[in-house]
Design a protein around this motif. Sequence first.
Motif, PDB file in Angstrom:
ATOM      1  N   UNK A  65      44.807  56.714  30.008  1.00 35.73           N
ATOM      2  CA  UNK A  65      45.352  57.846  29.267  1.00 35.73           C
ATOM      3  C   UNK A  65      45.854  57.386  27.901  1.00 35.73           C
ATOM      4  N   UNK A  66      45.428  58.112  26.863  1.00 38.21           N
ATOM      5  CA  UNK A  66      45.839  57.823  25.493  1.00 38.21           C
ATOM      6  C   UNK A  66      46.344  59.102  24.840  1.00 38.21           C
ATOM      7  N   UNK A  89      31.650  60.250  30.745  1.00 40.81           N
ATOM      8  CA  UNK A  89      32.036  60.442  29.340  1.00 40.81           C
ATOM      9  C   UNK A  89      33.541  60.264  29.173  1.00 40.81           C
ATOM     10  N   UNK A  90      33.951  59.922  27.969  1.00 38.70           N
ATOM     11  CA  UNK A  90      35.359  60.000  27.619  1.00 38.70           C
ATOM     12  C   UNK A  90      35.733  61.471  27.441  1.00 38.70           C
ATOM     13  N   UNK A 118      31.287  59.944  23.806  1.00 43.37           N
ATOM     14  CA  UNK A 118      30.775  61.249  24.176  1.00 43.37           C
ATOM     15  C   UNK A 118      29.909  61.752  23.037  1.00 43.37           C
ATOM     16  N   UNK A 119      28.783  62.342  23.382  1.00 48.67           N
ATOM     17  CA  UNK A 119      27.849  62.901  22.415  1.00 48.67           C
ATOM     18  C   UNK A 119      27.431  64.277  22.932  1.00 48.67           C
ATOM     19  N   UNK A 120      26.732  65.066  22.100  1.00 43.85           N
ATOM     20  CA  UNK A 120      26.236  66.347  22.615  1.00 43.85           C
ATOM     21  C   UNK A 120      25.368  66.179  23.863  1.00 43.85           C
ATOM     22  N   UNK A 122      37.799  57.141  29.392  1.00 42.66           N
ATOM     23  CA  UNK A 122      39.119  57.238  28.773  1.00 42.66           C
ATOM     24  C   UNK A 122      39.464  58.704  28.548  1.00 42.66           C
ATOM     25  N   UNK A 123      40.739  59.015  28.630  1.00 42.65           N
ATOM     26  CA  UNK A 123      41.238  60.359  28.347  1.00 42.65           C
ATOM     27  C   UNK A 123      42.115  60.273  27.098  1.00 42.65           C
TER      28      UNK A 123
END
Length: 239
Positions: free
Chosen positions: A176-177, A65-66, A55-57, A146-147
């Motif tokens: 999930x992490x 995105x994650x 994820x980026x701005x 991914x979360x």
Amino acid sequence: MTLTTADAVTFHPTSPTFHHLGGLMSRMTGAEKHGPAASSTLDVLWVLYDRVLRVTPETAEDQERDRFLLSKGHGPMAYYAVLAAKGFIAAELLDTFGRYDSPLGHHPDRTLVPGVEIGSGSLGHGLPLGVGTALGLRAQGLLDPAVWVLIGDAELDEGSNHEAIAYAGAAGLERLHTVVIDNQSATHGWYGGIASHFATAGWSTVTVDGRDHGALFEAFTRPHPGRPHAVVAVVEPKN
């Protein structure tokens, strides 16, 4: 961890390093009582945002995105510093931390701060929200994002987290992490340690030094097919 402004006097948004974070955090005053809560998360946050999270701005609203959910929302100074280092917010905004007219409150607000996924600070809600996020993504056929949820060991005193851990393991929420910052501030604790609590519910688990960036990266990227993944990051005890 002792934070100083060494190597962080000048901030270069195009080439951030971990050493910039001390200077960025020093710009935020007024919540010193939560300083240990913030500094305990600094290494984990940096490794995640610098080497793991997709994820980026520019992609902060992208469905692919994650997602990063900060459940340990009290003392968010380290979080804000990393967001500034990575360009989500202007570094100058850190000087307004905690002011009545500032978006940077003592608890992060998803409606005010770019890149923030949830409003948090009331402990025990982040992991259940992470479970719901992972389920929602899977239901939409979005199987790649991914979360990640960052919680403190004391949050595991909350019953909502026990339910989330049990459900996620049974549902096989592979995307999930959870990262648990263990600074020995939990009231109760668990027989066999924190990781055993997750493992019993069917999670993949690993316990590492929460200040060792190489060990954190290896733990964050360890394969865990068919199971959610929990990383227990051990740091110095809270004073």
